[in-house]
Every structure is written in structure tokens, then in C-alpha cells.
Design a protein around this motif. Sequence first.
Motif, PDB file in Angstrom:
ATOM      1  N   ARG A  58       0.787  -1.266   0.141  1.00 30.73           N
ATOM      2  CA  ARG A  58       0.096   0.134   0.038  1.00 30.73           C
ATOM      3  C   ARG A  58       0.878   1.223  -0.028  1.00 30.73           C
ATOM      4  O   ARG A  58       1.884   1.556   0.684  1.00 30.73           O
ATOM      5  N   TYR A  59       0.653   2.281  -0.937  1.00 34.14           N
ATOM      6  CA  TYR A  59       1.208   3.430  -0.847  1.00 34.14           C
ATOM      7  C   TYR A  59       0.477   4.470  -1.047  1.00 34.14           C
ATOM      8  O   TYR A  59      -0.837   4.411  -1.382  1.00 34.14           O
ATOM      9  N   MET A  60       0.725   5.616  -0.574  1.00 33.53           N
ATOM     10  CA  MET A  60      -0.044   7.187  -0.522  1.00 33.53           C
ATOM     11  C   MET A  60       0.859   7.996  -1.399  1.00 33.53           C
ATOM     12  O   MET A  60       1.967   7.866  -1.828  1.00 33.53           O
ATOM     13  N   GLN A 160       2.929   1.199   3.271  1.00 34.33           N
ATOM     14  CA  GLN A 160       4.458   1.112   3.376  1.00 34.33           C
ATOM     15  C   GLN A 160       5.175   1.796   2.563  1.00 34.33           C
ATOM     16  O   GLN A 160       6.489   2.197   2.824  1.00 34.33           O
ATOM     17  N   GLY A 161       4.659   2.548   1.687  1.00 29.86           N
ATOM     18  CA  GLY A 161       5.375   3.626   0.684  1.00 29.86           C
ATOM     19  C   GLY A 161       4.836   4.950   0.559  1.00 29.86           C
ATOM     20  O   GLY A 161       3.443   5.196   0.776  1.00 29.86           O
ATOM     21  N   GLY A 188       9.149   4.576   8.939  1.00 30.23           N
ATOM     22  CA  GLY A 188       9.318   3.535   8.183  1.00 30.23           C
ATOM     23  C   GLY A 188       8.793   3.474   6.718  1.00 30.23           C
ATOM     24  O   GLY A 188       8.706   2.397   6.419  1.00 30.23           O
ATOM     25  N   VAL A 189       8.466   4.736   6.439  1.00 28.26           N
ATOM     26  CA  VAL A 189       7.761   4.514   5.192  1.00 28.26           C
ATOM     27  C   VAL A 189       8.780   4.735   4.060  1.00 28.26           C
ATOM     28  O   VAL A 189       9.343   5.611   3.953  1.00 28.26           O
ATOM     29  N   ARG A 190       8.650   4.177   2.848  1.00 30.80           N
ATOM     30  CA  ARG A 190       9.799   4.042   1.885  1.00 30.80           C
ATOM     31  C   ARG A 190       9.355   5.245   0.887  1.00 30.80           C
ATOM     32  O   ARG A 190       7.994   5.038   0.256  1.00 30.80           O
ATOM     33  N   ASP A 215      10.345   0.712 -10.941  1.00 29.03           N
ATOM     34  CA  ASP A 215      10.919  -0.447 -10.778  1.00 29.03           C
ATOM     35  C   ASP A 215      12.096  -0.746  -9.680  1.00 29.03           C
ATOM     36  O   ASP A 215      12.048  -1.446  -9.131  1.00 29.03           O
ATOM     37  N   GLU A 216      12.948   0.561  -9.908  1.00 22.06           N
ATOM     38  CA  GLU A 216      14.124   0.387  -8.772  1.00 22.06           C
ATOM     39  C   GLU A 216      13.519   0.449  -7.387  1.00 22.06           C
ATOM     40  O   GLU A 216      13.908  -0.160  -6.536  1.00 22.06           O
ATOM     41  N   TRP A 217      12.324   1.325  -7.393  1.00 23.65           N
ATOM     42  CA  TRP A 217      11.839   1.537  -5.766  1.00 23.65           C
ATOM     43  C   TRP A 217      11.266   0.170  -5.491  1.00 23.65           C
ATOM     44  O   TRP A 217      11.662  -0.211  -4.117  1.00 23.65           O
TER      45      TRP A 217
END
Length: 227
Positions: A58-60, A160-161, A188-190, A215-217
Amino acid sequence: MTKTPSPLSQKDLYSFYTLGGLTRLPPEVLGDFWQALIDEIQWRADHQIAAVGNERYRYMEAHPSPWHFLKYMRYLEHYGAVCIGSQYSQMMAGSVSWNRETKEFERRVIREPEKSVENVKTREDAVRYVLTEARGHRFKDDEYFRKNEITDFAEGFGVQGAILALWRGGVGCTLTRKEQGLRLSKMGVRVLHYEGSQPGDRTDLDEKRFLDQIDEWMECQGLQKIS
């Protein structure tokens, strides 16, 4: 959308974002539509019907996406990643705040101005009135008036991101964006940043580079495409 799996993605939100605002419809038609939408979303949440069937990440975001290139969200779905939105997209439901004690979102009460606009006589009076009385809550205020708003948002939606655009002009809502990224990283969020001129201008966004960054992320977090 705080539920896992999320019944909607941010791209779903944007598909009906303008209805009732920028796109005018008869009130009775609009009311029926939104009630049907609310009922369906509740049903999806109750029965764990996911916007991304293989959700595992899950990302924002933070405010406007590149409107011409929203397909990058579909690209991320190949990784099982769902965008749960941003303070920008979620404002369609009204202004809300994360209650750190109850761990729930609550509707923010917009206070009424204490001073009458009739008392505004000078330019200084007008500026003070706008800043202290007439403002209410706007998502752009979060960058400098409510510095923890973005981390509260991340906690509330269990991400998470975060993908945070660095727009160089136009929307005026990237103030303190790098500082926000640091605050998210500390919890802790990437964070992934990308650059462009502004959300409505496609001439200065390197779409291929953006997808390469994605892709790299993802791969740096140990995620490979699953579809």
C-alpha cells in the motif's frame, strides 16, 4: 480505504472525482449516484472485494498526480501495489483528521469566523482575516500549519510507501515536500520522489524515467512483478 484489502484505489477515486463539482448534474441524479456509490463501497469493504486483487503493498501520495499519466498506477498494480490516495483525493469526503488516541479518522469541524468581514478596512486587516478567521482547513495548509498531518495520514491508511511529486510550479503544493519525505522515512515509510513542471503539463515529465524509478523503488523493497 483504511481496510485491507482496499475496496478502492486512488485512480478509482479520480474516475468520479469531479461529479457534482466541476461536472454539474441535477441534484436528485447526483444524490442517487453518490448513495449507490456509498452502498457499493460498503459492500465491497464488508466482503473484502479488492481494488487490486493481488494487493500486497500500500502506498500513498501527496496531492495532485500527473493527470495525463495516471496509468502508472496500473503499472504499479503489476507489483500488487495499490495507491490508497492522498490528502488531495480524500478531501472529496470532507475534511478529516486522524485521532491518535482512538486510531480512527474523524470529520474536522470547520469553525465559524469570530470577526465580521465588515471590520476589514485595510490590506493588513484583510490578510489577518484570511489567515486567522476565514481559512478553515485546506490540504495545502498541512505543509506548514500541520506538519504531522501527512504522517498521520500514512498511519491511518497503513501504508508501506509514499510517492511524492516535486512539482516545480503551477499547483504550489510542494512546499516542504522533502521534509515531509524525511518524516515519513523516519516512521518506516519508503519514499520515492519524482520531478515535473506541474500536474497538468506533460512536456516536462520523463515518463520512462518515472517508470524506471518505480521499478528500482519496488525492487529495492524486495518486490518483483507478479502479473
